[in-house]
Design a protein around this motif. Sequence first.
Motif, PDB file in Angstrom:
ATOM      1  N   GLY A 176      20.999  50.606 -12.458  1.00  0.00           N
ATOM      2  CA  GLY A 176      20.156  50.256 -11.331  1.00  0.00           C
ATOM      3  C   GLY A 176      19.369  51.448 -10.805  1.00  0.00           C
ATOM      4  O   GLY A 176      18.174  51.355 -10.551  1.00  0.00           O
ATOM      5  N   GLU A 180      15.299  51.966 -10.910  1.00  0.00           N
ATOM      6  CA  GLU A 180      14.496  52.201  -9.713  1.00  0.00           C
ATOM      7  C   GLU A 180      13.759  53.536  -9.804  1.00  0.00           C
ATOM      8  O   GLU A 180      12.608  53.645  -9.380  1.00  0.00           O
ATOM      9  N   ILE A 196      23.351  60.243  -5.317  1.00  0.00           N
ATOM     10  CA  ILE A 196      23.742  58.894  -4.883  1.00  0.00           C
ATOM     11  C   ILE A 196      24.614  58.231  -5.934  1.00  0.00           C
ATOM     12  O   ILE A 196      25.605  57.563  -5.613  1.00  0.00           O
ATOM     13  N   SER A 200      28.372  57.033  -5.234  1.00  0.00           N
ATOM     14  CA  SER A 200      28.688  55.608  -5.299  1.00  0.00           C
ATOM     15  C   SER A 200      29.832  55.334  -6.268  1.00  0.00           C
ATOM     16  O   SER A 200      30.736  54.550  -5.969  1.00  0.00           O
TER      17      SER A 200
ATOM     18  N   HIS B 132       4.745  45.204  -6.473  1.00  0.00           N
ATOM     19  CA  HIS B 132       6.084  45.615  -6.850  1.00  0.00           C
ATOM     20  C   HIS B 132       6.736  46.455  -5.766  1.00  0.00           C
ATOM     21  O   HIS B 132       7.886  46.248  -5.383  1.00  0.00           O
ATOM     22  N   ARG B 133       5.971  47.395  -5.248  1.00  0.00           N
ATOM     23  CA  ARG B 133       6.481  48.279  -4.198  1.00  0.00           C
ATOM     24  C   ARG B 133       6.933  47.478  -2.979  1.00  0.00           C
ATOM     25  O   ARG B 133       8.021  47.701  -2.435  1.00  0.00           O
ATOM     26  N   TYR B 136      10.164  45.573  -3.662  1.00  0.00           N
ATOM     27  CA  TYR B 136      11.328  46.464  -3.685  1.00  0.00           C
ATOM     28  C   TYR B 136      11.753  46.852  -2.278  1.00  0.00           C
ATOM     29  O   TYR B 136      12.939  46.754  -1.913  1.00  0.00           O
ATOM     30  N   PHE B 137      10.799  47.273  -1.472  1.00  0.00           N
ATOM     31  CA  PHE B 137      11.174  47.739  -0.131  1.00  0.00           C
ATOM     32  C   PHE B 137      11.583  46.584   0.774  1.00  0.00           C
ATOM     33  O   PHE B 137      12.386  46.773   1.691  1.00  0.00           O
ATOM     34  N   ARG B 140      15.176  46.321  -0.101  1.00  0.00           N
ATOM     35  CA  ARG B 140      15.977  47.459   0.332  1.00  0.00           C
ATOM     36  C   ARG B 140      16.074  47.526   1.854  1.00  0.00           C
ATOM     37  O   ARG B 140      17.141  47.814   2.396  1.00  0.00           O
ATOM     38  N   ARG B 164      20.001  55.097   4.465  1.00  0.00           N
ATOM     39  CA  ARG B 164      19.027  55.057   3.365  1.00  0.00           C
ATOM     40  C   ARG B 164      19.732  55.143   2.022  1.00  0.00           C
ATOM     41  O   ARG B 164      19.478  54.356   1.104  1.00  0.00           O
ATOM     42  N   GLN B 165      20.652  56.081   1.918  1.00  0.00           N
ATOM     43  CA  GLN B 165      21.343  56.259   0.639  1.00  0.00           C
ATOM     44  C   GLN B 165      22.232  55.059   0.313  1.00  0.00           C
ATOM     45  O   GLN B 165      22.317  54.639  -0.842  1.00  0.00           O
ATOM     46  N   ILE B 168      19.999  52.344  -0.966  1.00  0.00           N
ATOM     47  CA  ILE B 168      19.560  52.620  -2.343  1.00  0.00           C
ATOM     48  C   ILE B 168      20.681  52.310  -3.327  1.00  0.00           C
ATOM     49  O   ILE B 168      20.469  51.659  -4.358  1.00  0.00           O
ATOM     50  N   ALA B 169      21.880  52.765  -2.985  1.00  0.00           N
ATOM     51  CA  ALA B 169      23.014  52.546  -3.884  1.00  0.00           C
ATOM     52  C   ALA B 169      23.335  51.061  -4.028  1.00  0.00           C
ATOM     53  O   ALA B 169      23.539  50.551  -5.135  1.00  0.00           O
ATOM     54  N   ASN B 171      21.374  48.516  -3.504  1.00  0.00           N
ATOM     55  CA  ASN B 171      20.304  47.885  -4.262  1.00  0.00           C
ATOM     56  C   ASN B 171      20.461  48.161  -5.762  1.00  0.00           C
ATOM     57  O   ASN B 171      20.232  47.284  -6.600  1.00  0.00           O
ATOM     58  N   ALA B 172      20.875  49.365  -6.075  1.00  0.00           N
ATOM     59  CA  ALA B 172      21.071  49.713  -7.482  1.00  0.00           C
ATOM     60  C   ALA B 172      22.181  48.875  -8.112  1.00  0.00           C
ATOM     61  O   ALA B 172      22.055  48.427  -9.260  1.00  0.00           O
ATOM     62  N   VAL B 173      23.251  48.677  -7.384  1.00  0.00           N
ATOM     63  CA  VAL B 173      24.338  47.839  -7.911  1.00  0.00           C
ATOM     64  C   VAL B 173      23.813  46.455  -8.255  1.00  0.00           C
ATOM     65  O   VAL B 173      24.058  45.922  -9.342  1.00  0.00           O
ATOM     66  N   ASP B 175      20.640  45.485  -8.757  1.00  0.00           N
ATOM     67  CA  ASP B 175      19.684  45.547  -9.865  1.00  0.00           C
ATOM     68  C   ASP B 175      20.381  45.769 -11.199  1.00  0.00           C
ATOM     69  O   ASP B 175      20.044  45.149 -12.207  1.00  0.00           O
TER      70      ASP B 175
END
Lengths: 216, 216
Positions: A176, A180, A196, A200, B132-133, B136-137, B140, B164-165, B168-169, B171-173, B175
């Motif tokens: 992920g 990103e 990060i 995580s 896309h931007r 994404y935001f 997030r 914020r972090q 991001i984390a 969201n990464a999980v 995604d």
Amino acid sequence: MTRQQLKYKRKSVVNRKNALIDATLSLIASKGIKGATVRAIAQHANVTQGLIRYYFNTKEQLITAAYRHHMGRLTQVTFAPLNSMPEEGPATRLATFVASGLVPPVVDPGSLSVWASFINKVQNDKTMRETHRETYFEFRDCLEMLIREALVEAGKPASEEGLRQLAIATNAVIDGLWLEGGALPDAFERGELAVIGVRSVSAIIGIDLPEGKSDK
Amino acid sequence: MTRQQLKYKRKSVVNRKNALIDATLSLIASKGIKGATVRAIAQHANVTQGLIRYYFNTKEQLITAAYRHHMGRLTQVTFAPLNSMPEEGPATRLATFVASGLVPPVVDPGSLSVWASFINKVQNDKTMRETHRETYFEFRDCLEMLIREALVEAGKPASEEGLRQLAIATNAVIDGLWLEGGALPDAFERGELAVIGVRSVSAIIGIDLPEGKSDK
DNA sequence: CAATTGATTATACAAGTGTATAAAAATTGG
DNA sequence: CCAATTTTTATACACTTGTATAATCAATTG
């Protein structure tokens, strides 16, 4: 009626093949799969288009070879740091592995573009699907092993099913963040994704991992 | 020399446009971007190819519209469960949001294929990059808000940078799991990704989230 | 250094591509 | 129900695509 032909240098088979593969990947990275025409590839590699068919029976073969090359390079770059520190403890090794996949050149718009361009072919072509599957499980199994050792070291061994889920989750964090970072390169500070990522993974498996990956 | 022409039914502008967009997305999902030719799209939508240019000045316009449509649908499907439970607590809402993005039809090979097919265009086309931007935001920021509320509820408020972090984390999980589920649909049990997702997010933000999302 | 082999170029070709335009059918308004 | 307008089809066109093949050049070898 002799035709004037351009001068050229002969190259070894692997050199030529690699040059053609590099040109292919470079074009896909910047212009997508549609930009990788035989003529564009030839031009990018400074040869004429006929030569491609001399080294690859069909364009499909070149594309497949390029995919393997790309995935192989990603794997290699990600595993290299791990292999260069066989004597470190499990926690450090795990943290290093996670971080190494979250910095350039792995995290990169071009790298993501290449990967994305192949996704559809991966789903339809049996050979490519197998390559993809192997790459994925190679990563995940490695993660699972590192996590197992780290948990044992910390005195918190997990069940097989638990390990499987932790490996899937950890892999997802890496994928992920990789995605990103490649899709929105301006949205993150340099090195931020790696921090990060390690933090995580640390939280997910419940073990303190060393964050400050010394730049040396 | 009159030419025999096929009978047809006229449709409204939005109906036709949607039908053409659906055909486009369906073709990209199954055969990739190369499969989405004007002729194939027309055939899939049961019209002749000339009609496409009547509704879209250029194929590029149709493609762009299809991208917006796809992203919009993904957003809608993911946000729908959240909006239908405005009275639940922050933890439940966060868990629901995470899980809703990790089940079909969001997690799906075709959905991934479509997304991947557009990645390169997103990087090169300003309009699509903006779309896309924003998408994404939007995700997030929503995650960040849900996390903030959940942390406040638990009496562990975090700093802005920390939030914020975490966003991001998290969201990464999501995604990452989404990506893996779409790329290797056979590698996971049904519902497994959602469970792993909620559990991981729970660990990352340090709050117990309700796992058993009742199937009702 | 001559001859052979192998690598590279030059050129051609059929199929597919997006686009353009005129003819025909469907719908609408009086 | 006829004329006008909008939608849809039919057809054509120039260009790009992957592939095929013959000519030409470079390297190797005896």
